[in-house]
Every structure is written in C-alpha cells, then in structure tokens.
Write a protein that holds these residues in place. Sequence first.
Motif, mmCIF file in Angstrom:
data_model
loop_
_atom_site.group_PDB
_atom_site.id
_atom_site.type_symbol
_atom_site.label_atom_id
_atom_site.label_comp_id
_atom_site.label_asym_id
_atom_site.label_seq_id
_atom_site.Cartn_x
_atom_site.Cartn_y
_atom_site.Cartn_z
ATOM 1 N N VAL A 205 -14.415 0.194 -2.469
ATOM 2 C CA VAL A 205 -14.498 -1.258 -2.622
ATOM 3 C C VAL A 205 -15.768 -1.601 -3.398
ATOM 4 O O VAL A 205 -16.850 -1.106 -3.078
ATOM 5 C CB VAL A 205 -14.482 -1.947 -1.246
ATOM 6 C CG1 VAL A 205 -14.538 -3.464 -1.404
ATOM 7 C CG2 VAL A 205 -13.234 -1.540 -0.459
ATOM 8 N N HIS A 206 -15.652 -2.479 -4.405
ATOM 9 C CA HIS A 206 -16.766 -2.690 -5.334
ATOM 10 C C HIS A 206 -16.636 -4.054 -6.019
ATOM 11 O O HIS A 206 -15.712 -4.828 -5.735
ATOM 12 C CB HIS A 206 -16.745 -1.589 -6.398
ATOM 13 C CG HIS A 206 -15.508 -1.652 -7.253
ATOM 14 N ND1 HIS A 206 -15.464 -2.317 -8.463
ATOM 15 C CD2 HIS A 206 -14.257 -1.146 -7.054
ATOM 16 C CE1 HIS A 206 -14.245 -2.226 -8.972
ATOM 17 N NE2 HIS A 206 -13.502 -1.524 -8.128
ATOM 18 N N TYR A 229 -12.026 16.809 -4.188
ATOM 19 C CA TYR A 229 -11.083 16.644 -3.080
ATOM 20 C C TYR A 229 -9.690 16.345 -3.638
ATOM 21 O O TYR A 229 -9.176 15.232 -3.493
ATOM 22 C CB TYR A 229 -11.558 15.511 -2.157
ATOM 23 C CG TYR A 229 -12.926 15.749 -1.578
ATOM 24 C CD1 TYR A 229 -13.089 16.433 -0.377
ATOM 25 C CD2 TYR A 229 -14.067 15.321 -2.260
ATOM 26 C CE1 TYR A 229 -14.347 16.666 0.139
ATOM 27 C CE2 TYR A 229 -15.337 15.554 -1.739
ATOM 28 C CZ TYR A 229 -15.463 16.228 -0.543
ATOM 29 O OH TYR A 229 -16.724 16.461 -0.043
ATOM 30 N N PRO A 230 -9.057 17.325 -4.257
ATOM 31 C CA PRO A 230 -7.752 17.080 -4.883
ATOM 32 C C PRO A 230 -6.660 16.718 -3.888
ATOM 33 O O PRO A 230 -5.614 16.187 -4.284
ATOM 34 C CB PRO A 230 -7.451 18.418 -5.585
ATOM 35 C CG PRO A 230 -8.271 19.434 -4.855
ATOM 36 C CD PRO A 230 -9.515 18.718 -4.435
ATOM 37 N N ASP A 231 -6.876 16.997 -2.619
ATOM 38 C CA ASP A 231 -5.892 16.659 -1.589
ATOM 39 C C ASP A 231 -5.973 15.202 -1.161
ATOM 40 O O ASP A 231 -5.127 14.743 -0.376
ATOM 41 C CB ASP A 231 -6.087 17.561 -0.373
ATOM 42 C CG ASP A 231 -7.514 17.539 0.163
ATOM 43 O OD1 ASP A 231 -8.453 17.543 -0.659
ATOM 44 O OD2 ASP A 231 -7.700 17.514 1.393
ATOM 45 N N ILE A 232 -6.966 14.473 -1.648
ATOM 46 C CA ILE A 232 -7.168 13.081 -1.240
ATOM 47 C C ILE A 232 -7.101 12.178 -2.464
ATOM 48 O O ILE A 232 -7.774 12.418 -3.474
ATOM 49 C CB ILE A 232 -8.513 12.909 -0.510
ATOM 50 C CG1 ILE A 232 -8.531 13.771 0.749
ATOM 51 C CG2 ILE A 232 -8.763 11.440 -0.158
ATOM 52 C CD1 ILE A 232 -9.859 13.790 1.471
ATOM 53 N N LYS A 233 -6.321 11.125 -2.367
ATOM 54 C CA LYS A 233 -6.174 10.173 -3.456
ATOM 55 C C LYS A 233 -7.282 9.126 -3.382
ATOM 56 O O LYS A 233 -7.571 8.595 -2.299
ATOM 57 C CB LYS A 233 -4.813 9.484 -3.391
ATOM 58 C CG LYS A 233 -4.545 8.495 -4.524
ATOM 59 C CD LYS A 233 -3.171 7.864 -4.388
ATOM 60 C CE LYS A 233 -2.918 6.869 -5.525
ATOM 61 N NZ LYS A 233 -1.584 6.226 -5.387
ATOM 62 N N VAL A 234 -7.921 8.821 -4.508
ATOM 63 C CA VAL A 234 -8.937 7.782 -4.538
ATOM 64 C C VAL A 234 -8.367 6.532 -5.203
ATOM 65 O O VAL A 234 -7.664 6.608 -6.214
ATOM 66 C CB VAL A 234 -10.214 8.258 -5.269
ATOM 67 C CG1 VAL A 234 -9.929 8.583 -6.732
ATOM 68 C CG2 VAL A 234 -11.327 7.226 -5.160
ATOM 69 N N GLU A 235 -8.629 5.394 -4.588
ATOM 70 C CA GLU A 235 -8.182 4.110 -5.100
ATOM 71 C C GLU A 235 -9.367 3.165 -5.166
ATOM 72 O O GLU A 235 -10.395 3.385 -4.508
ATOM 73 C CB GLU A 235 -7.078 3.529 -4.206
ATOM 74 C CG GLU A 235 -5.858 4.448 -4.091
ATOM 75 C CD GLU A 235 -4.869 3.976 -3.048
ATOM 76 O OE1 GLU A 235 -5.188 3.010 -2.305
ATOM 77 O OE2 GLU A 235 -3.782 4.576 -2.944
ATOM 78 N N PHE A 236 -9.229 2.075 -5.932
ATOM 79 C CA PHE A 236 -10.331 1.142 -6.141
ATOM 80 C C PHE A 236 -9.841 -0.291 -5.956
ATOM 81 O O PHE A 236 -8.713 -0.621 -6.299
ATOM 82 C CB PHE A 236 -10.934 1.325 -7.548
ATOM 83 C CG PHE A 236 -11.449 2.708 -7.796
ATOM 84 C CD1 PHE A 236 -10.614 3.703 -8.292
ATOM 85 C CD2 PHE A 236 -12.766 3.032 -7.508
ATOM 86 C CE1 PHE A 236 -11.077 4.989 -8.504
ATOM 87 C CE2 PHE A 236 -13.234 4.322 -7.714
ATOM 88 C CZ PHE A 236 -12.388 5.297 -8.213
ATOM 89 N N GLU A 237 -10.736 -1.133 -5.387
ATOM 90 C CA GLU A 237 -10.353 -2.525 -5.143
ATOM 91 C C GLU A 237 -11.597 -3.402 -5.166
ATOM 92 O O GLU A 237 -12.655 -3.009 -4.673
ATOM 93 C CB GLU A 237 -9.648 -2.636 -3.785
ATOM 94 C CG GLU A 237 -8.930 -3.950 -3.544
ATOM 95 C CD GLU A 237 -8.012 -3.846 -2.334
ATOM 96 O OE1 GLU A 237 -6.809 -3.563 -2.516
ATOM 97 O OE2 GLU A 237 -8.501 -4.031 -1.199
ATOM 98 N N ASN A 241 -11.010 -9.309 -3.363
ATOM 99 C CA ASN A 241 -9.588 -9.057 -3.147
ATOM 100 C C ASN A 241 -9.357 -8.389 -1.800
ATOM 101 O O ASN A 241 -8.413 -8.724 -1.070
ATOM 102 C CB ASN A 241 -9.063 -8.181 -4.284
ATOM 103 C CG ASN A 241 -7.549 -8.108 -4.310
ATOM 104 O OD1 ASN A 241 -6.861 -8.968 -3.765
ATOM 105 N ND2 ASN A 241 -7.010 -7.083 -4.935
ATOM 106 N N THR A 242 -10.243 -7.447 -1.440
ATOM 107 C CA THR A 242 -10.121 -6.767 -0.147
ATOM 108 C C THR A 242 -10.246 -7.756 1.006
ATOM 109 O O THR A 242 -9.458 -7.718 1.960
ATOM 110 C CB THR A 242 -11.198 -5.679 -0.004
ATOM 111 O OG1 THR A 242 -11.106 -4.771 -1.102
ATOM 112 C CG2 THR A 242 -11.023 -4.905 1.289
#
Length: 372
Positions: A205-206, A229-237, A241-242
């Motif tokens: 969150v940013h 950490y290829p097993d973990i998906k990174v998302e941005f918001e 909005n959050t």
Amino acid sequence: MLSASRTFLRSTAAPTLRAQRRHATSVAAFNGQKNAKGNYIVSMIEGDGIGIEISKAVKEIYAAAKVPIEWEDCDVTPSLINGRTTIPEPAVKSINKNLVALKGPLATPVGKGHQSMNLTLRRTFNLFANVRPCKSVVGYKTPYDDVNTILIRENTEGEYSGIEHTVVPGVVQSIKLITREASERVLKYAFEHARSINKDRVLVVHKASIMKKSDGLFVDTAKEVAKLYPDIKVEFELIDNTCLKMVTDPAPYEDVVMVMPNLYGDILSDLSSGLIGGLGLTPSANMGDHVSIFEAVHGSAPDIAGKGLANPTALLLSSVMMLRHMGLDSYGSKIEKAVFDTIASGTANRTRDLKGSASTSHFAQEVIKRLA
C-alpha cells in the motif's frame, strides 16, 4: 517467527514446518533460552494509567494457565539526556537480555520535551516492523462481520523520522525519510510472514502516484524483494483506495498480508481496529532482528485508572502473539480461546467499553474459568 491466520498469529502449518521456518530465517526470529527452571523470562512494562490493572490481569491468567514464563518488571520512566528521550539502562539491559517484552500503555509527559515513549522504544531496540492483526470477534456485534486482516507497518522512518524545522516564521518543513535499507527489511519480513502463515499474496500500500521518489522507492524495492519469493504474488494499491475499499467491504483483504510505509500503517491499522470494535480488542507486535515488544496500542486512560473498569483484552491478545512468537503455541491458543469465549458469553462478563458491566478482575476470573 510470528504467524497468523483465522486466529491471531496462528499458523496453519504443521508444528515441524513452523519450527523449520522459524529457524530457517533470521528475520525477527526468537532466540531466547529457558532458564534452569524451564521457564522463559519476559520483560514486563506495565505502563501508566490502566496499564497496572490490565498487566495484573495478564499475570493472573498466565499463572492459572501455567505458562512457562517468569516476569521481570521494567521501569521505563523517561529522562532527557542531551535533548534526547532515553529509557533507564536497567530496562534496556533487561529487554536486550530477555529478547521479548510485553508492554502496557505508556503516557508521554506533556510539556517536558519528551519524545513519544513508543517511538523511543522502537528507536532504542530497532523495532522495524509493526504487526497488527484485526479479526471480527464472535459475540461482539459491529457493522462488519467478516474482518480478518493482517497489516505490517514500517516502524522506523517515513514521516515519523522527526526531521522538521522552521524555514521562516509561519513556514515549517517536515521531511519524509524513506531508505532502501529500511524498506527492504520490512518488505522481506512481510513476505516471510505471508509464507509462514500460508498466504500467497502480499499487498503493498503506497501513494507513489504523488510521492514518486519516496513511495516510489518503497514500491521499487518491493518489486525487487518479490523476486526472492516466486511463490508469493505481489500486488500494489493506493492508500486512499485501500481505505475506501476496506470500509466498504473488508472481506477481500482476508487473503493478503498488507505492508506499507509508517504513516499509512498508523492510519490504516487504527481504521482496521475500528471495524472490529476498537483498540481495546486489537493486539500488536513490534518486531526487531533481536528484540520484539508486544503491546496494547490503546491509551493509558487516566480517567478510569484504578477504578477496575479497564479491558485487558488487547494486552492479553498481544501476549498471545508473543507466545506464538516464542513457540508456545498451545498456551497461546488456550488463552485466546478463553478470552473469546468470555466475550461471547454475554454482557455480564464484558467490560464497559464492550457494552458490558464486568470489572477488570471479574473479566479476568471469567477467562480463568474457561481455560481448558
């Protein structure tokens, strides 16, 4: 490491896997040792105001649950040394020795030039990550029934770096400090934490749309860390909005671990607490590479201090996080269940802030009755 899922910081992984993960990383791992009696020693900062009452309740419940812990009381009354707020050396030595502390609410002296005691503790022990889980409590109705969020806040810089000055009379400049080192440290902790609790998404969150360099650095660092950490998906918001989405429907945030710079974490963690009924129900942990301090984040409430009206739930649930961090999961689960069962049992056993009529001591005794 800390872990959390549908209960506060409880891993769904098998115990052996939890142990492997805890020892496989140096990110905020607990390395304390038991004493000759087979107990861990924990530094206790009772705090101010209602802190003394709620700390007493915790100690009574721990004694009844036979938790293998001995308490070492710490006085953190601040002093100013060369204009810098400092806590007493015996307290510093105690916490550095024991590696873990439980803290009640602290009041910062007004008009004496002292920095916030919470900020002082974070600075003294380099507590770089604040972990705040918020979960709807069965039996205590709020407008939201499906809150189950985990928020990790960078704890050492941002707007809280204390870098500000008067440019000319009437014009003050405050500097937001973001460094790659601190960003990388808290982001790695967030990914490790997500992995330890079997979540495969981290939400950063940013506000890089406006603060392109400072928040932009945090976002860029997150993208680099995510490669580890290829097993973990990174998302941005975006933070605004959050906030909007969480108060509209918090359910989608159950499946992610949120991580963000300092100020956003301060605001959003309190917002999340409001969704479940307030700070009196919210546990918190401040994690460092060597020392971790678990705390009730509500105020010291001097207006009700000594009246037996205080709610010890937040400190109890923070202590549950502490127990899981120390590998004492079974004791943490037992105390947590007893707390939630007491709250669900009705208004006669809930304190006034939860629309009940129970005193602090009555609540504690009801929790003790429900220890299984």
